[in-house]
Scaffold this active site. Structure first.
Site, short mmCIF file in Angstrom:
data_model
loop_
_atom_site.label_atom_id
_atom_site.label_comp_id
_atom_site.label_asym_id
_atom_site.label_seq_id
_atom_site.Cartn_x
_atom_site.Cartn_y
_atom_site.Cartn_z
N ALA B 154 0.82 -1.21 0.00
CA ALA B 154 0.00 0.00 0.00
C ALA B 154 0.86 1.26 0.00
CB ALA B 154 -0.94 0.00 1.20
N THR B 155 2.03 1.22 0.62
CA THR B 155 2.88 2.41 0.61
C THR B 155 3.27 2.76 -0.82
OG1 THR B 155 3.74 2.08 2.84
CG2 THR B 155 5.13 3.33 1.33
N ASN B 234 -6.37 3.55 10.21
CA ASN B 234 -5.61 2.45 10.81
C ASN B 234 -5.47 2.55 12.32
OD1 ASN B 234 -3.97 4.70 9.79
ND2 ASN B 234 -2.29 3.65 10.82
N GLN B 262 -6.74 -0.85 5.02
CA GLN B 262 -7.40 -1.45 6.18
C GLN B 262 -8.80 -1.98 5.85
OE1 GLN B 262 -6.12 -2.16 9.03
NE2 GLN B 262 -4.30 -0.86 9.17
N SER B 282 -3.34 -3.58 0.13
CA SER B 282 -2.21 -4.32 0.67
C SER B 282 -2.68 -5.74 0.93
CB SER B 282 -1.79 -3.66 1.98
OG SER B 282 -0.90 -4.48 2.66
N HIS B 284 -1.02 -7.93 3.16
CA HIS B 284 -0.70 -8.47 4.50
C HIS B 284 -1.66 -8.01 5.59
CE1 HIS B 284 1.28 -5.12 6.76
NE2 HIS B 284 1.40 -4.61 5.55
N THR B 322 9.82 -7.28 -12.72
CA THR B 322 9.32 -8.64 -12.87
C THR B 322 8.26 -8.92 -11.81
OG1 THR B 322 11.41 -9.42 -13.76
CG2 THR B 322 9.99 -11.08 -12.76
N CYS B 407 5.87 7.11 24.01
CA CYS B 407 6.96 6.25 24.45
C CYS B 407 7.11 5.02 23.58
CB CYS B 407 6.73 5.83 25.89
SG CYS B 407 7.01 7.21 27.00
#
Lengths: 140, 481
Positions: B154-155, B234, B262, B282, B284, B322, B407
C-alpha cells in the site's frame, strides 16, 4: 524497543507489590508531615509525571532520609527509574542524595538511550524534594 | 508371535556402514537440549542380535529424556500462555490456504517462470496464475481486472497514486486535498510534493475521526487535481463516507484516491458504484503475504499516472519490474478467501468489540477514540486516563497491542491522529489500540477484559495523576514543571 530484564523486573515488582516498592504518599495532616519534602516533576502532556516524597530525621546533627515514597505516571522505564531512585535514597544524608546522578540509574537499569530522560526526571525529582524539605526547615 | 516380531522388526533401527543403530526421536520440548533424535550403535551387523540390544539402549535413552521431563510442563505452559495477538491492524498472519497456493509458484516443479516470458510454457503458466489472481482481486472490488496494477504494497500504491497523478496533471492545477489523520504513506508523500511547489490542504476530522464530506466540498477548488483520503483509519478504525466524497470530487473533475489498506476484504467495496479513481491495497492486512499490494486505476473515465519505476514495461508501463508470481498468487488467494469470509469475519469482530467494550465501559475515565457507530469493529482504540499507554502495554505483557503513546514511537511524539481528533495530549499518551482478526478467539477477548481492568487499576494505584483526580484536583489548573 526491548528493555533490559532489570527494567522489566523493577516494573513488575512495583506493580505486584506497590507497598513493598514504596509506592504511596504522606498527606498534609499526617503525623511527621512537617518532616517530609515533596518533589513533583514532569507533565501529563509529556507522558510522565513523577512525585517523590522523602522523610528526613536529624541523626547526629545531619538530616538523613529515613523513608521515601513515590508515585509515577509514565512509561515502564519511568516507573522503574523512580523505584530504583527510592532504593538508592534510603539512609542517605541530604547531601549524599543531592549528589545522586541520573547516570547511576541509567547504569543500574541499563536504560536505552531513548529513555535516558526518565532517569533525568528522577534526578530532578530528588532535587526538588530536597529543596522542598529545606524550605520547610527555613519556615520553622 | 511371528506377527509380533514383524511388527517390531526394525522399529527404532537403522543401518549405517553395515551396522545396526538405534534412533529415538526427541520430543519437541527437549530438542533444544538433545537435538532432534538420540542415536547409538548396537555394534551388531545381524538384525536378530541388534534387536536384542535395542531395548536396553532404548530404555537408556528414555531414562535420559525423562530426567528432563519436568521441562515438558514448563514448555506446555509457555506454549499455552503464548501471547494473545491483538494487533491485526498492524499485520496479519498468512492464511494456510494462501501459503499452499504460494508454495506452488516457487520450485522447478512449480510455476516459477517469469510471467513476462511469452515464448514458452513456463512463462505462460506464471502469467495464467498472475491473471487469475488479478481476477480474484477485481472480483472482490467489483472492477475490471485491467484496472488492477500490482505493487509492492500500500505504501508504494499511495506513492504511485499521489505522485503519479500530481505529476501527470500538474498543468491542470497544483492543489491537493488530504486529511490530518492519513497514514504516513500519504502524509509524507504530500509533504514531499509541497517541497516541489504543490499546495496541500490538510483537512481536520470531526471529534469522532470522520472527515465530513462538507469539509471536502469547502476545500475543493478549480485547481484541485487530487483528493486523497483513507476508507478505514488504521489507528481508530473510523470509516469515511467514500460515496459522498466521490460525488463531490467527480462533480469538480478532481481525481479521488482512497487508501483501502485497512478496508479491502473487510467491508464491502463496490468500485462500480463509487466515484473512486484510484485505490490502494495491501495483502498483508488481510491474511496475505507482506511485500505485495495493488493499485486500482479507473479506466472510465480514464485516469493517467506518471510512473515512478521505469524498466521492462510490465503492468502496461505503469509499474515496471518482474512480477513476483508467488506474492501475487498469495494476494489473489487472500482476496478470494476474504470475499467468502467477509460476512462471518465481520460478525465475529463486532462481537469481540462488544465483549471488550461492555466489559470495560463501566470503568472510570475510559474514552473511545473514534466511534463505535462509524467504526470498523476490528480496530478499537481506547484511552485509560491517568495511565500511560506504554506502561499499560508492559503490564499487559501477554497481549500484543499497540499504543498512541509517545513512548512507543521513535519520535517521542504522541499519536498525531489522536491529537487531530482534539484529544488532549495526556489522553493520547494513554491510548491503546486493540485490533482483532480472523484467528482471534472469543476467550482471548473475554480474558483481556479482566486483565485490562486489573492492570489499569494497578497502574492507577501508582499514578500521581490518579491520586490528584481522586482528591478532586483539576489537573488542567496545575502549572507543571
Amino acid at each position: 524497543m526491548a528493555y533490559s530484564q532489570k527494567v522489566v523486573d523493577k516494573f513488575e515488582e512495583t506493580l505486584k507489590n506497590p507497598e513493598g516498592a514504596s509506592v504511596g504518599r504522606w498527606k498534609p495532616g499526617d503525623k511527621d508531615f512537617h518532616r517530609v519534602g515533596t518533589g513533583i516533576v514532569g507533565a501529563p502532556a509529556c507522558g510522565d509525571v513523577m512525585k517523590l516524597q522523602i522523610k528526613c530525621e536529624n541523626i547526629e546533627g545531619e538530616n538523613r532520609i529515613v523513608d521515601a515514597r513515590f508515585k509515577t505516571y509514565g512509561c515502564g522505564s519511568a516507573i522503574a527509574s523512580s523505584g530504583q531512585l527510592i532504593d538508592m535514597l534510603k539512609g542517605k544524608t541530604l547531601e549524599e542524595a543531592q549528589n545522586i546522578s541520573n547516570q547511576e540509574i541509567v547504569d543500574i537499569l541499563e536504560l536505552p538511550a531513548i529513555k535516558i530522560h526518565c532517569s533525568v526526571l528522577a534526578e530532578e525529582a530528588i532535587h526538588r524534594a530536597i529543596d522542598d524539605f529545606k524550605s520547610l526547615r527555613n519556615n520553622d | 508371535m511371528w506377527y509380533n516380531l514383524l511388527e517390531m522388526d526394525k522399529k527404532y533401527l537403522f543401518k549405517r556402514n553395515n551396522v545396526w543403530w538405534v534412533k529415538l526421536a526427541v520430543p519437541v520440548y527437549l530438542r533444544e537440549k538433545f537435538g532432534f533424535d538420540l542415536r547409538k550403535s548396537t555394534g551388531e551387523k545381524d538384525l536378530d542380535k541388534a534387536l536384542l540390544v535395542r531395548d536396553s539402549i532404548l530404555s537408556e535413552f528414555k531414562a535420559k529424556l525423562s530426567k528432563d521431563s519436568d521441562q515438558k510442563s514448563s514448555f506446555e505452559t509457555n506454549f499455552s500462555n503464548k501471547t494473545t495477538y491483538f494487533d491485526y491492524a498492524s499485520t496479519t498472519p498468512v492464511d494456510e490456504r494462501v501459503i499452499e497456493k504460494m508454495k506452488e509458484c516457487l520450485s522447478f516443479e512449480g510455476a516459477f517462470g517469469n510471467s513476462g516470458s511469452r515464448s514458452h510454457v513456463y512463462g505462460w503458466k506464471a502469467e495464467e496464475l498472475v491473471e487469475e489472481a488479478r481476477l480474484n482481486v477485481a472480483n472482490l472490488l467489483n472492477c475490471d481486472p485491467r484496472e488492477i496494477i500490482w505493487t509492492s504494497g500500500a505504501t508504494e500504491s499511495d506513492n504511485l497514486a499521489i505522485k503519479g497523478a500530481a505529476y501527470f496533471y500538474q498543468s491542470k492545477g497544483r492543489h491537493i486535498i488530504t486529511s490530518k489523520i492519513e497514514h504516513k504513506a500519504v502524509l509524507d508523500v504530500c509533504r514531499q510534493l509541497e517541497k516541489e511547489n504543490f499546495e496541500v490542504s490538510y483537512l481536520d476530522p470531526n471529534e469522532n475521526g470522520v472527515i465530513p464530506p462538507q469539509a471536502v466540498k469547502d476545500a475543493i477548488r478549480e485547481d484541485t487535481v487530487l483528493v486523497s483520503l483513507m476508507q478505514i483509519n488504521n489507528e481508530i478504525g473510523v470509516l469515511n463516507d467514500i460515496e459522498q466524497i466521490g460525488l463531490i470530487t467527480r462533480e469538480n473533475g478532481t481525481i479521488f484516491h482512497v487508501d483501502a489498506a485497512q478496508s479491502a476484504g473487510k467491508i464491502p467495496i463496490d468500485l462500480s458504484n463509487l466515484n473512486v479513481d484510484l485505490m490502494s491495497f495491501s495483502a498483508h492486512k488481510i491474511y496475505g503475504p507482506k511485500g505485495i499490494g495493488a493499485l486500482y486505476i479507473r479506466r472510465k473515465p480514464r485516469v493517467r499516472l506518471q510512473p515512478l519505476f521505469h524498466g521492462g514495461g510490465q503492468e502496461r508501463g505503469i509499474r515496471a519490474g518482474t512480477l513476483p508470481t508467488h506474492q501475487i498468487v498469495g494476494m489473489g488467494e487472500a482476496f478470494r478467501i476474504a470475499q467468502e469470509q467477509m460476512e462471518i469475519d465481520y460478525k465475529r469482530l463486532t462481537n469481540f468489540r462488544s465483549i471488550l467494550w461492555n466489559g470495560l465501559k463501566d470503568m472510570e475515565e475510559v474514552y473511545i477514540n473514534g466511534s463505535i457507530e462509524n467504526g470498523f469493529p476490528g480496530i478499537f482504540n481506547m484511552s485509560f486516563n491517568f495511565v500511560e499507554g506504554e506502561s499499560l502495554i508492559m503490564a499487559l505483557k501477554n497481549i500484543a497491542v499497540s499504543s498512541g503513546s509517545a513512548c512507543t514511537s521513535a519520535s517521542l511524539e504522541p499519536s498525531y491522529v489522536l491529537r487531530a481528533l482534539g484529544r488532549p495530549d495526556e489522553l493520547a499518551h494513554s491510548s491503546i489500540r486493540f485490533s482483532f482478526g480472523r484467528f482471534t478467539k472469543k476467550e482471548e477477548v473475554e480474558n483481556t477484559v479482566d486483565l485490562v481492568k486489573n492492570s489499569v487499576s494497578q497502574l492507577r494505584e501508582i499514578s500521581p495523576l490518579w491520586e490528584m483526580y481522586q482528591d478532586g484536583i483539576d489537573l488542567d489548573k496545575i502549572e507543571w514543571a
